[in-house]
Write a protein that holds these residues in place. Structure first.
Motif, PDB file in Angstrom:
ATOM      1  N   ALA A  13      -1.761  -9.980  33.422  1.00 41.49           N
ATOM      2  CA  ALA A  13      -0.945 -10.724  34.385  1.00 41.49           C
ATOM      3  C   ALA A  13      -0.794 -12.158  33.905  1.00 41.49           C
ATOM      4  O   ALA A  13      -1.636 -12.684  33.170  1.00 41.49           O
ATOM      5  CB  ALA A  13      -1.586 -10.698  35.770  1.00 41.49           C
ATOM      6  N   ALA A  61       2.407 -12.678  37.622  1.00 42.70           N
ATOM      7  CA  ALA A  61       3.245 -11.483  37.427  1.00 42.70           C
ATOM      8  C   ALA A  61       2.436 -10.389  36.747  1.00 42.70           C
ATOM      9  O   ALA A  61       1.745 -10.635  35.757  1.00 42.70           O
ATOM     10  CB  ALA A  61       4.470 -11.824  36.588  1.00 42.70           C
ATOM     11  N   ASP A  62       2.496  -9.194  37.281  1.00 40.97           N
ATOM     12  CA  ASP A  62       1.773  -8.028  36.760  1.00 40.97           C
ATOM     13  C   ASP A  62       2.572  -7.443  35.599  1.00 40.97           C
ATOM     14  O   ASP A  62       3.648  -6.887  35.804  1.00 40.97           O
ATOM     15  CB  ASP A  62       1.608  -7.002  37.878  1.00 40.97           C
ATOM     16  CG  ASP A  62       0.838  -5.769  37.462  1.00 40.97           C
ATOM     17  OD1 ASP A  62       0.676  -5.511  36.253  1.00 40.97           O
ATOM     18  OD2 ASP A  62       0.397  -5.040  38.364  1.00 40.97           O
ATOM     19  N   TYR A  63       2.051  -7.571  34.386  1.00 40.20           N
ATOM     20  CA  TYR A  63       2.776  -7.112  33.206  1.00 40.20           C
ATOM     21  C   TYR A  63       2.876  -5.593  33.099  1.00 40.20           C
ATOM     22  O   TYR A  63       3.661  -5.092  32.317  1.00 40.20           O
ATOM     23  CB  TYR A  63       2.143  -7.677  31.936  1.00 40.20           C
ATOM     24  CG  TYR A  63       2.255  -9.182  31.830  1.00 40.20           C
ATOM     25  CD1 TYR A  63       3.404  -9.848  32.253  1.00 40.20           C
ATOM     26  CD2 TYR A  63       1.227  -9.942  31.313  1.00 40.20           C
ATOM     27  CE1 TYR A  63       3.510 -11.219  32.153  1.00 40.20           C
ATOM     28  CE2 TYR A  63       1.330 -11.310  31.203  1.00 40.20           C
ATOM     29  CZ  TYR A  63       2.470 -11.944  31.623  1.00 40.20           C
ATOM     30  OH  TYR A  63       2.587 -13.307  31.519  1.00 40.20           O
ATOM     31  N   LEU A  64       2.122  -4.870  33.900  1.00 43.14           N
ATOM     32  CA  LEU A  64       2.262  -3.412  33.917  1.00 43.14           C
ATOM     33  C   LEU A  64       3.442  -2.980  34.781  1.00 43.14           C
ATOM     34  O   LEU A  64       3.920  -1.867  34.664  1.00 43.14           O
ATOM     35  CB  LEU A  64       0.973  -2.755  34.425  1.00 43.14           C
ATOM     36  CG  LEU A  64      -0.264  -3.006  33.553  1.00 43.14           C
ATOM     37  CD1 LEU A  64      -1.486  -2.370  34.200  1.00 43.14           C
ATOM     38  CD2 LEU A  64      -0.057  -2.464  32.149  1.00 43.14           C
ATOM     39  N   ARG A  65       3.917  -3.875  35.644  1.00 40.40           N
ATOM     40  CA  ARG A  65       5.042  -3.557  36.540  1.00 40.40           C
ATOM     41  C   ARG A  65       6.321  -4.310  36.197  1.00 40.40           C
ATOM     42  O   ARG A  65       7.408  -3.854  36.500  1.00 40.40           O
ATOM     43  CB  ARG A  65       4.677  -3.900  37.980  1.00 40.40           C
ATOM     44  CG  ARG A  65       3.552  -3.088  38.521  1.00 40.40           C
ATOM     45  CD  ARG A  65       3.248  -3.541  39.919  1.00 40.40           C
ATOM     46  NE  ARG A  65       2.040  -2.922  40.406  1.00 40.40           N
ATOM     47  CZ  ARG A  65       1.905  -2.446  41.615  1.00 40.40           C
ATOM     48  NH1 ARG A  65       2.881  -2.540  42.476  1.00 40.40           N
ATOM     49  NH2 ARG A  65       0.779  -1.896  41.976  1.00 40.40           N
ATOM     50  N   VAL A  66       6.180  -5.506  35.621  1.00 43.12           N
ATOM     51  CA  VAL A  66       7.322  -6.374  35.374  1.00 43.12           C
ATOM     52  C   VAL A  66       7.489  -6.588  33.877  1.00 43.12           C
ATOM     53  O   VAL A  66       6.545  -6.977  33.197  1.00 43.12           O
ATOM     54  CB  VAL A  66       7.112  -7.747  36.059  1.00 43.12           C
ATOM     55  CG1 VAL A  66       8.293  -8.658  35.801  1.00 43.12           C
ATOM     56  CG2 VAL A  66       6.868  -7.582  37.544  1.00 43.12           C
ATOM     57  N   ARG A  67       8.687  -6.317  33.376  1.00 43.35           N
ATOM     58  CA  ARG A  67       8.998  -6.555  31.964  1.00 43.35           C
ATOM     59  C   ARG A  67       9.528  -7.973  31.834  1.00 43.35           C
ATOM     60  O   ARG A  67      10.640  -8.265  32.269  1.00 43.35           O
ATOM     61  CB  ARG A  67      10.032  -5.557  31.460  1.00 43.35           C
ATOM     62  CG  ARG A  67       9.714  -4.096  31.724  1.00 43.35           C
ATOM     63  CD  ARG A  67       8.812  -3.448  30.750  1.00 43.35           C
ATOM     64  NE  ARG A  67       9.398  -3.349  29.429  1.00 43.35           N
ATOM     65  CZ  ARG A  67       8.654  -3.186  28.351  1.00 43.35           C
ATOM     66  NH1 ARG A  67       7.359  -3.092  28.455  1.00 43.35           N
ATOM     67  NH2 ARG A  67       9.219  -3.096  27.183  1.00 43.35           N
TER      68      ARG A  67
END
Length: 62
Positions: free
Chosen positions: A19, A25-31
């Motif tokens: 994140a 921002a959660d990098y597993l959900r947001v590109r």
């Protein structure tokens, strides 16, 4: 900021490099483009979103 900079006060997800250290921002959900900004106390590489990092450098967070 040096890639060897130790960053403290991060959430567990931020400390694991999953994140953004600035906005969370959660990098597993947001590109989103991100750059390494240092290391957490766990030794993991820490990252920040490119746009947030530029804003933080200017003193403006959105």
């Amino acid at each position: 900021m040096s890639h060897d900079t130790l960053i403290t006060g991060l959430t567990p997800v931020q400390a694991d490099g999953l994140a953004c250290t600035v906005c969370g921002a959660d990098y597993l959900r947001v590109r989103v483009p991100r750059v390494p900004v240092g290391r957490s106390v766990t030794g993991s590489q820490a990252f920040a979103c490119v746009g947030r990092l530029v804003g933080a450098a200017r003193g403006v967070l959105w």
